[in-house]
Each structure stands twice: as C-alpha cells, then as structure tokens.
Write an enzyme that holds these catalytic residues in place. Structure first.
Site, PDB file in Angstrom:
ATOM      1  N   ASP A 150       0.825  -1.197   0.000  1.00  0.00           N
ATOM      2  CA  ASP A 150       0.000   0.000   0.000  1.00  0.00           C
ATOM      3  C   ASP A 150       0.872   1.266   0.000  1.00  0.00           C
ATOM      4  O   ASP A 150       1.953   1.288   0.587  1.00  0.00           O
ATOM      5  CB  ASP A 150      -0.874  -0.036   1.258  1.00  0.00           C
ATOM      6  CG  ASP A 150      -1.830   1.127   1.352  1.00  0.00           C
ATOM      7  OD1 ASP A 150      -2.744   1.190   0.514  1.00  0.00           O
ATOM      8  OD2 ASP A 150      -1.668   1.957   2.261  1.00  0.00           O
TER       9      ASP A 150
ATOM     10  N   GLU B   8       1.689  -0.010  -4.857  1.00  0.00           N
ATOM     11  CA  GLU B   8       0.693   0.979  -5.256  1.00  0.00           C
ATOM     12  C   GLU B   8       1.410   2.299  -5.521  1.00  0.00           C
ATOM     13  O   GLU B   8       1.851   2.979  -4.602  1.00  0.00           O
ATOM     14  CB  GLU B   8      -0.356   1.162  -4.156  1.00  0.00           C
ATOM     15  CG  GLU B   8      -1.433   2.168  -4.556  1.00  0.00           C
ATOM     16  CD  GLU B   8      -2.332   2.558  -3.394  1.00  0.00           C
ATOM     17  OE1 GLU B   8      -3.512   2.890  -3.656  1.00  0.00           O
ATOM     18  OE2 GLU B   8      -1.864   2.561  -2.233  1.00  0.00           O
TER      19      GLU B   8
END
Length: 609
Positions: free
Chosen positions: A321, A350
C-alpha cells in the site's frame, strides 16, 4: 510440593516482566541470519542480556525509552532449537524462551504470482461471514454494525475459505485480501489499513492459525495467497505508538501535518526539499502515524515482520500500500531485503500516478530511475493509466483524435518505459475507485469490452470482488458504496450470488462471461508471456495481436455503436500464414481472407488457425 509451586511462581513472575517479543520466533537457514529481536517490558533496558546454547549476541541496542531493548543474534549455521534469554539486574534475573524453527523445504525459492495469474481482490469484512462467533471481540473497540457503511460487517477469513471454490470457478488463480492484521481504531477499522498490531490477525477476522489455514487451502487448489502489506504507516492505536521506542520512530512535526500527496517530488529534479519532505514525512491521514523508514530500527522491524509473515503463513506475494509515499531509499532497502531472501517473490507497489514514465520510475531496474542513480528493486507496479482509460473509454462512442479506443492504444504505446512490461498489475477498478459497473451503468456490453481487454493484454489482471455479478458502487458517495457486502455471504441474505441457482439472471450473465474469458486465459501462454502488435484504431475499432512462436490470438474491440466491417489485408504482417480464426466467446469461425464484421459495442477474440 512447595518446591514445585515456588518454581512455578518464579516462572510466572519472570515472564510477566516481558510484554512483547518480536519477532516471536525465527527460522534457521535464512539469508537474513542476523536477527534483531525486540523485547518490550517495563524498564527492561536496565538489565544485562545473555543467551544460552552458545548462540552469539552480535549487538544490543537500547534507546531513550527504557522499556525497549533490541538484541541481535547470529543464526547462521545454527540448527533449529529452543534456547533461553536471561535478563539480569544485580541479583534479580528472569528468562525468556525463544525458538529457531526448521524452515520449509525450498522455502527460499518459492514461486510467486506472475502474468500467468489472475488476482481476485476482496475486502474480507465485506465478502462473507463464515464464523459469526468472531463478529465482535471484547479486547477490540469497534463492534459489528451492518447498518453503517463505514462500520464492521462481520466478514472474515472463514468466509474466504468457504468460498475459495467460487473464486477459483471465475478463473482466478490468486487471492489478494485487503489487510488482515489487527486494526483497533474506534471507527472505520474494517479496512484494516490502520493497523494496531502487525504480528496479529484481527480477532474479528480470525486467528493467525486461520490465516495459515487459508494459505494451505489456497495451495491445495493450486492458488496463491497475496498479503496486502503496509510499510508507510500504522494506526494511531498501534501499541508501539502509545510508547514509542524512539521519538523518530514516526515522523514528528510541531503540529499535525498531512502529506502533500505530491509523489512527483520523490524524483522531480526541480522539487524543493521542503515539498519532498512533506510528501514522504507528512501523515497520510490524522489517524495513521507515518513510519520513518530512514530509522534503521524501524526499517529492520518492518523487514523482519514482512519476512516473518512470508515464512509463517507460506505467502506467495505482496501488494504494498502507498508505496511511493515511503522514504524512497528506505523502501528500496526493504524491498531488496525481501527479494534477496526470496529471489522469485513478487511485490507489486501501489504507485498511484497519472503518467507512465512516473510509474515506470518505481519498477526494478528502471532506466528512468537510473538517471538519478535510484533502483527501487520493486518487481511490479500498478497500471493506473490503463485504469484511467478503462473507466471512461467505453462511454466515448465515436473515435476522435484523443478519445475512444485511442486512449487504450496510447497507453500501450508507452510500454517501452517499463523494464518488465509483463510484470505490471492491470485492473479496471479496485477498493479505492469507482466501480466499473457504476461508470457504465451496468451495461453488459461495456463490461464485456473492459474484461476482454484485461484478459488479453500484457500484465497481471486483477478482478475486484462482486463486479462479476454486476455489483456497482459510486465512489462519490463514500468508500462504503464501493465496498458493499457480497450477496450470500451472510446468513439470511435473500440473494446468494455464490451459487448459480442463487444468482439472478443478470448476475449469471455477468458471472458466466467473466468465468469464460478468464478460465480460457488460464492455459494461454501466448497471453501470459506473448508479444503484442497493435494497430491504430479506425472508426473506434481497436485491433491487436498476442503471439509467440506457436500461436496467435487476434482481438477486435468495436467501441462504436454501429456494426463495423473491415478488410483484413491491413493486418497481413500478423495474419501471414493463418487462414481462419475461431472466436473464443461464441465459437463462430471467420475466414481471414474475407472481410470481418463485428457488431457495435462488442468484442471478438480469435484463435488463429
């Protein structure tokens, strides 16, 4: 009897002086053989530390907080065994057992996910409630309340396990659940990105042992388990944030400071130092303390935690993330340490940016990054520019200079920027975006076009739970609207979309198409690793070929409303000796010497013969 009772009391008293040991155990025969063990307990740093069994202590590090001590031991060539740490202060002492466990055979060279896989992304809290007994937990603040969009709904690991056959039936070969570690925020804890304990599965999802069992159940089916890992931040209820080992364990400002979210400052040669700092060091949100990966203790803690989960839960990959919000030097070291330990382990980061060059900067061995002498060592990134095109292109009925299928063509025209174009994650939506069926108002033909492109172009396709049964959701209404409960996942649901009989006619139409195209993809090496030739769209019709030395597939996407007929001689460099094509979806055959006709808003996937 008195002597035995006395010994027992001493043991209880001794262990009570240590509240946390992390990692809780380790393995022998690891590349990372210098293991830094964190001991936490009241004034524990006042003690001298020794260890039994001839284990070598390579370093003891204390911080300004006397409740922590970090002890580094050497495990190289040390067999699996139990041993004992002794903490002594004058005449008082206590002990702590520790274990080196035997490593799985060939663990280092485990196979990870790649472009032969299809990943199914789900939110555990919203997927299925397999065990209602763990819906609430007395030690955790937020309680189940399905009436709240931003509340906990009760989905759990057991719900995932019970529906793995359904996921596999779609053609998915890997599962990516959003984070499962404990999140004790009082609100919005269901998404679990604000973790309060990174060595513990949230009790409302299940136990650590349940997570290990989920991995085993996936592996029984030949499927893979991808952990959603968060390096950039923890939750403000994390036990360590309440008693920091060092002040600079998290980024501190005189007053609360958000990230400026300007990730370009990480590589912009003209960026001010202040702007770059506020991107990396500012907090993502107020409830998520921003971790300082430039602190060696923090970096080592995160590295060992990640490796611990891989080994303990037998993981097959990571999704990381907010990758590009981390300290970029620190996160590169973290990534390299993991891939040094597991050379075939895939990690997708990400990197939510709007430009291919900026995303490609973050992929391992990027020539763009090399200009600044930077290598992230990150194997894979997410193709957000393809997502941007897919969410709007099928509403553009007429092909124009910069609208319609040229959006898709132009995205792939920049593939040269990526060092490994096969190893990027492609998607039409995820848990942070508008749902694809919302963007296209559940238009089945537009859904077909989007999924066909995902199933046939380069990269690793990711599906988002529920879209295969026509679930929609408007990001503009809040995250809860794009994270609805999967129908049939809860006792009492009137619509059970996990079964053919339980699905509506529309749900079955979406499901059947999704399963057909992605199950076909499973065995197609030409799609997984083949080359691509594409042609400039004409009349909003996009044609491309995937091919290798053995076979070729011709994909035709007609994004106009009208039926289109075109001659095949334009594609002769790819058709060469092929005479016919059979459509994977309809089984219709096409003579490649003749014109090809295709209905409006439709696709053909031709296996060439």
């Amino acid at each position: 009897m008195k002597k035995i009772l006395f010994s027992f009391l001493i043991s209880v008293s001794a262990f009570a002086q240590i509240d946390k040991v992390e990692p809780p155990f380790w393995w022998n025969d690891m590349n990372l053989s210098d293991v830094q063990i964190m001991f936490y307990g009241k004034n524990i740093a006042q003690n001298e530390v020794t260890v039994s069994n001839g284990i070598i202590i390579k370093g003891i590090q204390k911080t300004e907080n006397p409740n922590y001590v970090f002890v580094t031991i050497e495990t190289k060539n040390v067999p699996a065994q139990d041993f004992v740490f002794t903490f002594k202060n004058g005449k008082k002492s206590f002990t702590q057992n520790y274990s080196l466990k035997a490593r799985r055979a060939n663990s280092r060279f485990r196979k990870s996910y790649d472009s032969s896989d299809v990943i199914y992304l789900l939110m555990p809290d919203r997927f299925a409630n397999g065990n209602p007994n763990n819906d609430n937990n007395p030690a955790l603040t937020e309680k189940m309340d399905r009436s709240k969009d931003n509340g906990r709904h009760g989905g759990d690991i057991e719900g995932i396990i019970k529906n793995l056959d359904y996921i596999q039936s779609l053609g998915a070969t890997a599962v990516w659940p959003t984070p499962l570690c404990e999140d004790n925020d009082e609100r919005g804890s269901y998404h679990t990105y604000g973790q309060s304990d990174v060595y513990k599965i949230d009790a409302r999802f299940g136990t650590n042992e349940d997570y290990v069992r989920m991995s085993a159940e996936l592996h029984k089916r030949g499927m893979k388990n991808i952990m959603d890992y968060v390096t950039n931040h923890w939750g403000w209820q994390h036990w360590m944030y309440k008693d920091l080992p060092t002040r600079d364990w998290v980024h501190q400002f005189p007053e609360f400071t958000n990230s400026n979210y300007r990730m370009t400052t990480q590589f912009d040669p003209n960026a001010s130092a202040r702007d770059a700092q506020y991107c990396m060091d500012g907090w993502f949100v107020k409830s998520m303390p921003d971790l300082n990966q430039s602190n060696p203790l923090v970096l080592n803690y995160l590295t060992q935690n990640a490796i611990w989960w891989i080994e303990y839960a037998d993981l097959d990959g990571f999704r990381v993330d907010t990758y590009s919000y981390n300290d970029k030097v620190g996160i590169a070291k973290w990534t390299k340490a993991i891939t040094d330990e597991y050379p075939h382990f895939n990690i997708v980061g990400e990197v939510w940016m709007q430009d291919q060059a900026q995303m490609a900067y973050w992929q391992k061995d990027s020539k763009i990054g090399a200009i600044q002498s930077y290598n992230s060592y990150l194997p894979s990134v997410m193709d957000f520019t393809l997502y941007n095109a897919l969410e709007k292109v099928f509403n553009e009925d007429k092909g124009e200079w910069d609208k319609g299928m040229i959006r898709i063509y132009d995205n792939f025209a920049n593939d040269f920027l990526y060092p490994n174009i096969d190893n990027i994650l492609i998607f039409a939506e995820n848990h942070d975006t508008n749902r694809i069926n919302q963007a296209y108002k559940n238009d089945f033909k537009k859904y077909q076009m989007a999924m066909t492109i995902l199933a046939t172009v380069r990269g690793i396709p990711q599906l988002y739970y529920g879209s295969e049964i026509a679930m929609a959701g408007d990001k503009g209404k809040g995250d809860g609207d794009i994270r609805h409960d999967f129908p049939g996942g809860w006792n009492g649901d009137t619509n059970n979309a996990f079964t053919k009989a339980g699905r509506t006619e529309e749900q079955n139409k979406f499901y059947d198409f999704t399963a057909k195209i992605f199950n076909w993809r499973k065995t197609k090496d030409v799609i997984h690793f083949g080359k691509t030739t594409h042609y400039v769209p004409e009349n909003n019709v996009y044609v491309y070929f995937r091919y290798n030395e053995k076979e070729s597939v011709m994909v035709i996407v007609n994004n106009s409303n009208e039926k289109q007929t075109f001659k095949t001689n334009r594609f002769q460099e790819n058709l060469n000796h092929y005479k016919s094509g059979k459509d994977v979806l309809s089984n219709a055959s096409f003579d490649l010497k003749n014109d090809i006709s295709i209905e409006g808003k439709s696709v053909l996937v031709l296996e060439l013969k």
